[in-house]
Design a protein around this motif. Sequence first.
Motif, PDB file in Angstrom:
ATOM      1  N   ALA A 159      -7.625  -0.898   8.503  1.00  0.00           N
ATOM      2  CA  ALA A 159      -8.190   0.436   8.746  1.00  0.00           C
ATOM      3  C   ALA A 159      -7.784   1.398   7.632  1.00  0.00           C
ATOM      4  O   ALA A 159      -8.600   2.201   7.167  1.00  0.00           O
ATOM      5  CB  ALA A 159      -7.740   0.961  10.108  1.00  0.00           C
ATOM      6  N   ALA A 160      -6.534   1.306   7.182  1.00  0.00           N
ATOM      7  CA  ALA A 160      -6.064   2.181   6.097  1.00  0.00           C
ATOM      8  C   ALA A 160      -6.793   1.867   4.787  1.00  0.00           C
ATOM      9  O   ALA A 160      -7.221   2.780   4.080  1.00  0.00           O
ATOM     10  CB  ALA A 160      -4.556   2.013   5.918  1.00  0.00           C
ATOM     11  N   VAL A 161      -6.955   0.584   4.485  1.00  0.00           N
ATOM     12  CA  VAL A 161      -7.651   0.195   3.256  1.00  0.00           C
ATOM     13  C   VAL A 161      -9.111   0.647   3.312  1.00  0.00           C
ATOM     14  O   VAL A 161      -9.651   1.172   2.333  1.00  0.00           O
ATOM     15  CB  VAL A 161      -7.545  -1.334   3.026  1.00  0.00           C
ATOM     16  N   ALA A 200      -0.647  -4.829  13.329  1.00  0.00           N
ATOM     17  CA  ALA A 200      -0.273  -4.360  11.985  1.00  0.00           C
ATOM     18  C   ALA A 200      -1.367  -4.697  10.970  1.00  0.00           C
ATOM     19  O   ALA A 200      -1.695  -3.873  10.108  1.00  0.00           O
ATOM     20  CB  ALA A 200       1.057  -4.982  11.564  1.00  0.00           C
ATOM     21  N   ILE A 201      -1.952  -5.884  11.075  1.00  0.00           N
ATOM     22  CA  ILE A 201      -3.045  -6.275  10.176  1.00  0.00           C
ATOM     23  C   ILE A 201      -4.243  -5.363  10.388  1.00  0.00           C
ATOM     24  O   ILE A 201      -4.871  -4.908   9.432  1.00  0.00           O
ATOM     25  CB  ILE A 201      -3.418  -7.757  10.392  1.00  0.00           C
ATOM     26  N   GLY A 214     -10.952   3.306   0.868  1.00  0.00           N
ATOM     27  CA  GLY A 214     -12.186   2.897   0.198  1.00  0.00           C
ATOM     28  C   GLY A 214     -13.331   3.845   0.468  1.00  0.00           C
ATOM     29  O   GLY A 214     -14.094   4.190  -0.438  1.00  0.00           O
ATOM     30  N   LEU A 215     -13.465   4.287   1.707  1.00  0.00           N
ATOM     31  CA  LEU A 215     -14.540   5.221   2.045  1.00  0.00           C
ATOM     32  C   LEU A 215     -14.325   6.589   1.413  1.00  0.00           C
ATOM     33  O   LEU A 215     -15.283   7.254   1.026  1.00  0.00           O
ATOM     34  CB  LEU A 215     -14.674   5.350   3.560  1.00  0.00           C
ATOM     35  N   ALA A 230      -7.240 -13.418  10.416  1.00  0.00           N
ATOM     36  CA  ALA A 230      -7.297 -11.971  10.639  1.00  0.00           C
ATOM     37  C   ALA A 230      -6.958 -11.216   9.353  1.00  0.00           C
ATOM     38  O   ALA A 230      -7.638 -10.255   8.988  1.00  0.00           O
ATOM     39  CB  ALA A 230      -6.340 -11.568  11.756  1.00  0.00           C
ATOM     40  N   PHE A 231      -5.936 -11.662   8.640  1.00  0.00           N
ATOM     41  CA  PHE A 231      -5.496 -10.962   7.430  1.00  0.00           C
ATOM     42  C   PHE A 231      -6.556 -10.995   6.335  1.00  0.00           C
ATOM     43  O   PHE A 231      -6.744 -10.016   5.619  1.00  0.00           O
ATOM     44  CB  PHE A 231      -4.189 -11.571   6.911  1.00  0.00           C
ATOM     45  N   PHE A 232      -7.252 -12.119   6.215  1.00  0.00           N
ATOM     46  CA  PHE A 232      -8.234 -12.257   5.140  1.00  0.00           C
ATOM     47  C   PHE A 232      -9.612 -11.768   5.546  1.00  0.00           C
ATOM     48  O   PHE A 232     -10.625 -12.314   5.124  1.00  0.00           O
ATOM     49  CB  PHE A 232      -8.263 -13.690   4.614  1.00  0.00           C
ATOM     50  N   GLY A 233      -9.650 -10.728   6.359  1.00  0.00           N
ATOM     51  CA  GLY A 233     -10.893 -10.035   6.645  1.00  0.00           C
ATOM     52  C   GLY A 233     -11.391 -10.135   8.069  1.00  0.00           C
ATOM     53  O   GLY A 233     -12.349  -9.463   8.426  1.00  0.00           O
TER      54      GLY A 233
END
Length: 102
Positions: free
Chosen positions: A81-83, A75-76, A87-88, A45-48
């Motif tokens: 979502a924040a990243v 949390a991940i 980025g957007l 999950a963490f790696f995408g």
Amino acid sequence: MTICLALICLLLAVNIVTFCVFWWDKAAARRGTWRVPEHKLLSLAFFGGSLGAFAAQRLLRHKTRKEPFRTRLTAILILHAAVASVGLLALPWVLAGHVFQS
């Protein structure tokens, strides 16, 4: 744009693999056989693969009551979502060439 397309394809593949691993773990839980360790599920999950993990959790009803697993996965998902949001928001400037100019 090929980098963006490659990134989208990579993320799609990671999410599909993550969903399948969650599905396999759910089937193993029903059979009572060897399971995938929680830290490996969370690593996927963490790696995408957060969207694939979240979809598997909801659709397969897998690990929905397990704490702290559920909180860590949420949390991940929030982190991703924040990243993605940052980025957007930065994308128009990156595409216009205003960022990373020498």
